[in-house]
Scaffold this motif. Structure first.
Motif, PDB file in Angstrom:
ATOM      1  N   CYS A  15       0.894  34.399  77.820  1.00 64.41           N
ATOM      2  CA  CYS A  15       1.396  35.030  76.598  1.00 64.41           C
ATOM      3  C   CYS A  15       0.264  35.577  75.744  1.00 64.41           C
ATOM      4  O   CYS A  15       0.491  36.377  74.855  1.00 64.41           O
ATOM      5  CB  CYS A  15       2.205  34.017  75.776  1.00 64.41           C
ATOM      6  SG  CYS A  15       3.676  33.461  76.641  1.00 64.41           S
ATOM      7  N   SER A  22       7.581  41.018  79.937  1.00 70.39           N
ATOM      8  CA  SER A  22       8.634  40.148  80.432  1.00 70.39           C
ATOM      9  C   SER A  22       9.453  40.870  81.481  1.00 70.39           C
ATOM     10  O   SER A  22       9.328  42.071  81.690  1.00 70.39           O
ATOM     11  CB  SER A  22       9.516  39.699  79.264  1.00 70.39           C
ATOM     12  OG  SER A  22      10.132  40.812  78.669  1.00 70.39           O
ATOM     13  N   GLU A  28       5.605  40.799  75.430  1.00 70.93           N
ATOM     14  CA  GLU A  28       5.726  39.394  75.067  1.00 70.93           C
ATOM     15  C   GLU A  28       4.592  38.987  74.127  1.00 70.93           C
ATOM     16  O   GLU A  28       3.422  39.221  74.422  1.00 70.93           O
ATOM     17  CB  GLU A  28       5.687  38.507  76.314  1.00 70.93           C
ATOM     18  CG  GLU A  28       6.960  38.552  77.141  1.00 70.93           C
ATOM     19  CD  GLU A  28       6.963  37.495  78.231  1.00 70.93           C
ATOM     20  OE1 GLU A  28       5.861  37.046  78.621  1.00 70.93           O
ATOM     21  OE2 GLU A  28       8.050  37.130  78.695  1.00 70.93           O
ATOM     22  N   THR A  30       3.182  35.623  71.638  1.00 71.99           N
ATOM     23  CA  THR A  30       3.317  34.219  71.287  1.00 71.99           C
ATOM     24  C   THR A  30       2.940  34.033  69.823  1.00 71.99           C
ATOM     25  O   THR A  30       1.889  34.494  69.382  1.00 71.99           O
ATOM     26  CB  THR A  30       2.397  33.338  72.152  1.00 71.99           C
ATOM     27  OG1 THR A  30       2.737  33.503  73.517  1.00 71.99           O
ATOM     28  CG2 THR A  30       2.556  31.873  71.786  1.00 71.99           C
ATOM     29  N   THR A  60       7.745  34.558  71.684  1.00 70.01           N
ATOM     30  CA  THR A  60       7.871  33.143  72.032  1.00 70.01           C
ATOM     31  C   THR A  60       7.282  32.331  70.890  1.00 70.01           C
ATOM     32  O   THR A  60       6.097  32.472  70.564  1.00 70.01           O
ATOM     33  CB  THR A  60       7.125  32.819  73.343  1.00 70.01           C
ATOM     34  OG1 THR A  60       7.700  33.583  74.403  1.00 70.01           O
ATOM     35  CG2 THR A  60       7.235  31.336  73.668  1.00 70.01           C
TER      36      THR A  60
END
Length: 441
Positions: A15, A22, A28, A30, A60
């Motif tokens: 990440c 993804s 993506e 984090t 995320t």
């Protein structure tokens, strides 16, 4: 520590420092953050709003409890799994810039059409500026999650029931006045020989600073080179803090606190005075069964109140492969009008916008009434923690490591500062040397 590194590494792998998208083609990111339960829920909801407005980004979220956050972040950094976006302490700016942890986001911030940098608290932005030599100047390595002025709260209902005049919101108590009122509000209501309510319940790590500063003392000199806890004015302030438990008996002893900690006592309406941050407002709205408000901290020999202004930065990891999107998320959380409004509405912080903050403070539908005290601390007399001006904070943390016997009256204040000062100075000297070595690289 090994387990922490493995856990965080598993969460963050792929990440940060990876340019993989993804499976559905989204970028993506984090986001690593921390907070009390109300803060965590507010930030999760705000990130979801960001994702809805940015369909090509998936975030995320890695959330931790506040007391575990620094350890887990450092583990992630040590494993070179730096999150794309993360909270960090302003005392870490120099070290994180020099070690390649933080990304310079000046260009993204100044070029944004959604962020009005002039409308964000200047004191907040400056905490995350660093030009390679001086903090508070130069490039932007993060934006403030918020500014957190630590005000003094009081149980308004308790005052009214005792027939004691409410504090003046514009004039601090002297130390003697504060003790007098706190003694009146320390009571055994049921006659069983045990106190049912206390005047205070201060944690030394977070509440000693206002007493030290208002007495004209500090942990460190202005140049950031000498530990000054042996200053007689510092000793006087620490003695006053200690006396609240041992001499005046207006605060629970360590034994009493183990039975029921002071935060829980405040929630139950058993303390007259207790520190309050903007992050507490949501929890207090839900849990307090009494009216409370804010007042200035008691003033020592300077005659002026003092308080600290905390902050967390929202930084972008230097290893991110998605600098544009990561910077946009950081800006959304800190300074975007929509993102900010969602967090302010959740009552977990005050607005980062100076203009919005004035309106917010005047809104009587949001408790407490005297929210202006928060803004006064930011604008007039608040200051950052002593360690924010040094390369590392180990010297400052050392002060609190063995202070409990002092609070319990088993070790004298004079003996403690005499023993602690050289230990702290040695650690400060090491931090200064680290700073010099890092600056040469």
């Amino acid at each position: 520590m090994l387990l922490a590194i493995m856990v965080i590494g598993a969460i963050l792998s792929g990440c940060s420092g990876s340019d993989k998208a993804s499976s559905d083609g989204k970028v993506e990111l984090t986001f690593m953050f921390r907070g009390n339960p109300q803060e965590l829920e507010a930030y999760k909801a705000t990130v979801k709003r960001y994702e809805e407005a940015n369909k090509d980004v998936k975030v995320t979220m890695v959330q931790t409890a506040p007391d575990q956050y620094d350890t887990k972040l450092k583990s992630a950094i040590a494993g070179r799994k730096i999150p794309d976006v993360f909270f960090y302490n302003p005392a870490q700016v120099k070290a994180y810039v020099n070690s390649g942890v933080l990304l310079d986001i000046t260009e993204q911030v100044e070029g944004s059409t959604d962020v009005k940098i002039d409308d964000i608290w200047e004191a907040g932005v400056n905490k995350y500026r660093f030009d390679g030599e001086t903090l508070g100047q130069g490039a932007i390595y993060g934006l403030p999650k918020d500014l957190g002025p630590f005000a003094l709260g009081y149980n308004k209902t308790m005052f009214e029931e005792a027939g004691i005049p409410l504090p003046d919101k514009d004039k601090p108590y002297t130390w003697d006045q504060f003790i007098d009122v706190a003694k009146q509000l320390t009571k055994d209501n049921d006659g069983d020989g045990k106190m049912d309510q206390y005047g205070t319940g201060f944690n030394v790590n977070w509440a000693l600073q206002p007493f030290v500063w208002s007495n004209g003392a500090d942990w460190i000199n202005e140049e950031g080179t000498k530990v000054t806890i042996d200053d007689p004015k510092f000793i006087e302030a620490l003695q006053f803090f200690v006396d609240q438990q041992n001499k005046y008996q207006i605060t629970p002893s360590i034994g009493d606190a183990q039975t029921l900690d002071t935060y829980q006592r405040w929630l139950k309406g058993q303390l007259a005075f207790f520190p309050v941050g903007p992050w507490d407002m949501a929890a207090f709205k839900e849990q307090l069964k009494f009216e409370y408000d804010l007042l200035p901290w008691p003033a020592g020999s300077t005659g002026e109140s003092s308080a600290w202004v905390g902050s967390l930065g929202i930084g972008v990891g230097a290893t991110t492969k998605h600098a544009k999107e990561a910077a946009e998320l950081a800006m959304y959380l800190s300074a975007d009008q929509e993102g900010q409004q969602a967090l302010v509405d959740a009552q977990v912080q005050l607005p980062n916008s100076v203009e919005v903050a004035d309106t917010w403070a005047a809104d009587t539908s949001i408790k407490p009434d005297n929210k202006q005290e928060f803004l006064d601390i930011i604008n007039d007399y608040g200051r950052g923690f002593p360690a924010e001006k040094t390369y590392t904070a180990e010297w400052y943390d050392e002060f609190f490591k063995n202070i409990q016997p002092v609070l319990d009256g088993k070790t004298s204040v004079e003996d403690y500062v005499k023993e602690a000062q050289p230990k702290m100075q040695k650690l400060l000297d090491a931090a200064i040397e680290q700073d010099k070595q890092a600056s040469k690289k």
